[in-house]
Design a protein around this motif. Structure first.
Motif, short mmCIF file in Angstrom:
data_model
loop_
_atom_site.label_atom_id
_atom_site.label_comp_id
_atom_site.label_asym_id
_atom_site.label_seq_id
_atom_site.Cartn_x
_atom_site.Cartn_y
_atom_site.Cartn_z
N MET A 10 10.77 0.20 -8.37
CA MET A 10 9.88 1.21 -9.13
C MET A 10 10.92 2.46 -9.03
SD MET A 10 6.45 3.25 -7.72
CE MET A 10 5.56 1.53 -7.69
N ASP A 11 10.90 3.24 -10.38
CA ASP A 11 11.89 4.48 -10.20
C ASP A 11 11.03 5.44 -9.52
OD1 ASP A 11 10.16 5.83 -12.24
OD2 ASP A 11 11.00 4.91 -13.80
N LEU A 12 11.79 6.51 -9.40
CA LEU A 12 11.22 7.68 -8.45
C LEU A 12 10.44 8.56 -9.14
CD1 LEU A 12 11.73 9.16 -5.85
CD2 LEU A 12 13.60 10.53 -6.78
N ALA A 13 10.40 8.73 -10.45
CA ALA A 13 9.75 9.55 -11.06
C ALA A 13 8.17 8.63 -10.97
CB ALA A 13 9.89 9.75 -12.56
N ASN A 14 8.34 7.50 -11.04
CA ASN A 14 6.86 6.86 -11.10
C ASN A 14 6.33 6.78 -9.55
OD1 ASN A 14 6.09 6.02 -13.84
ND2 ASN A 14 7.23 4.32 -13.78
N ARG A 15 7.10 6.59 -8.96
CA ARG A 15 6.51 6.49 -7.37
C ARG A 15 5.95 7.72 -6.92
NH1 ARG A 15 7.27 3.52 -2.94
NH2 ARG A 15 7.34 4.64 -0.75
N LEU A 16 6.65 9.19 -7.33
CA LEU A 16 6.04 10.46 -7.12
C LEU A 16 4.80 10.57 -7.94
CD1 LEU A 16 9.60 12.28 -7.08
CD2 LEU A 16 8.06 11.67 -5.28
N LYS A 17 4.86 10.15 -9.17
CA LYS A 17 3.52 10.15 -9.80
C LYS A 17 2.40 9.42 -9.15
CE LYS A 17 0.78 11.86 -12.86
NZ LYS A 17 0.39 12.88 -13.03
N VAL A 18 2.69 8.18 -8.42
CA VAL A 18 1.70 7.47 -7.97
C VAL A 18 1.22 8.11 -6.62
CG1 VAL A 18 1.14 5.17 -6.60
CG2 VAL A 18 2.32 5.12 -9.04
N LEU A 19 2.05 8.69 -5.91
CA LEU A 19 2.01 9.33 -4.61
C LEU A 19 1.04 10.61 -4.99
CD1 LEU A 19 5.20 8.91 -2.65
CD2 LEU A 19 2.93 7.78 -2.27
N GLU A 20 1.40 11.22 -6.10
CA GLU A 20 0.69 12.37 -6.37
C GLU A 20 -0.98 12.19 -6.70
OE1 GLU A 20 0.49 15.59 -10.00
OE2 GLU A 20 2.28 14.45 -9.91
N LEU A 21 -1.16 11.05 -7.47
CA LEU A 21 -2.48 10.72 -7.80
C LEU A 21 -3.12 10.11 -6.47
CD1 LEU A 21 -1.68 8.93 -11.06
CD2 LEU A 21 -3.11 10.70 -10.98
N LEU A 22 -2.34 9.48 -5.54
CA LEU A 22 -3.19 8.75 -4.46
C LEU A 22 -3.53 10.27 -3.38
CD1 LEU A 22 -0.84 5.77 -3.32
CD2 LEU A 22 -3.09 5.81 -4.48
N ASP A 23 -2.88 11.22 -3.48
CA ASP A 23 -3.05 12.57 -2.70
C ASP A 23 -4.05 13.06 -3.33
OD1 ASP A 23 -0.95 11.85 -0.73
OD2 ASP A 23 0.53 13.27 -1.88
N GLN A 24 -4.36 13.17 -4.55
CA GLN A 24 -5.28 13.85 -5.39
C GLN A 24 -6.87 13.46 -5.18
OE1 GLN A 24 -3.81 14.17 -9.40
NE2 GLN A 24 -2.55 15.73 -8.94
N HIS A 25 -6.91 12.25 -5.03
CA HIS A 25 -8.07 11.77 -4.81
C HIS A 25 -8.45 10.80 -3.66
CE1 HIS A 25 -8.19 12.26 -9.25
NE2 HIS A 25 -6.96 11.88 -9.36
N ARG A 26 -9.95 10.55 -3.39
CA ARG A 26 -10.16 9.88 -2.18
C ARG A 26 -11.14 8.70 -2.37
NH1 ARG A 26 -13.11 14.28 1.64
NH2 ARG A 26 -14.92 14.10 0.07
N VAL A 27 -11.23 8.44 -3.74
CA VAL A 27 -12.18 7.27 -4.26
C VAL A 27 -11.68 6.31 -5.21
CG1 VAL A 27 -14.49 6.85 -5.09
CG2 VAL A 27 -14.05 8.82 -3.73
N MET A 28 -11.88 5.12 -4.96
CA MET A 28 -11.21 4.25 -5.86
C MET A 28 -12.34 3.10 -6.36
SD MET A 28 -8.78 1.60 -3.67
CE MET A 28 -9.27 1.09 -2.04
N SER A 29 -12.04 2.43 -7.47
CA SER A 29 -13.06 1.54 -7.86
C SER A 29 -12.15 0.18 -7.58
CB SER A 29 -13.36 1.52 -9.31
OG SER A 29 -13.98 2.65 -9.78
N LEU A 30 -12.79 -0.62 -6.75
CA LEU A 30 -12.21 -1.89 -6.28
C LEU A 30 -12.80 -3.05 -6.74
CD1 LEU A 30 -10.04 -2.95 -4.02
CD2 LEU A 30 -11.85 -3.08 -2.46
#
Length: 155
Positions: free
Chosen positions: A1-21
């Motif tokens: 995974m490239d750095l830009a995508n990794r940073l975007k994923v980490l940003e989204l994970l940090d911004q939220h606390r709930v997921m649909s599983l």
């Protein structure tokens, strides 16, 4: 995974606390539930009742799909992610002792209410390890998603 995508994923994970599983029921149909989560890097953690349908589904088949996103006022503002992953139950007390504080830190209002940290014997605690992550960003075009495979060294 490239750095830009990794940073975007980490940003989204940090911004939220709930997921649909989504897990797989015994009859093969997917079952989607909403759960709170914490993360350490790209690895996610959640807990549920040990006698829940979700825990039973995962005991049979640990494959999951999940989404993390939010409603936006304009369709072209939609961002989020989806994952194909494996959810493994944590039974090791030492690992649980590291993970449970991560989850509790995501929900400080529980501690403020005086709720104790759950005991491993009373919950089903899961580690979610992604294999494929799709980063959705309609700002780059309608339906735009960047797909990233996750090797063990990227988690």
């Amino acid at each position: 995974m490239d750095l830009a995508n990794r940073l975007k994923v980490l940003e989204l994970l940090d911004q939220h606390r709930v997921m649909s599983l989504a897990t797989l029921r015994p009859d093969g149909w997917p079952q989607v539930t909403t759960v709170g989560y914490a993360h350490d890097g790209l690895r996610l953690y959640f807990l549920c009742a040990p006698d829940s349908q979700k825990a039973a589904n995962l005991a049979r088949d640990n494959r999951v799909s999940l989404t993390i996103d939010e409603d936006k006022p304009m369709v072209m503002q939609i961002t989020g992610l989806s994952m194909a992953a494996r959810a493994d139950r944590i039974t090791d007390a030492a690992e649980a002792a590291k993970v449970l504080p991560l989850i509790m830190a995501r929900y400080p209002e529980h501690a403020a209410m005086g709720l104790p940290m759950p005991a491993l014997a009373d919950i089903a605690l899961f580690r979610v390890t992604p294999t494929v992550i799709s980063v959705l960003d309609y700002g780059k075009g309608f339906g735009h998603a960047d797909l990233a495979l996750c090797g063990p060294d990227e988690i």
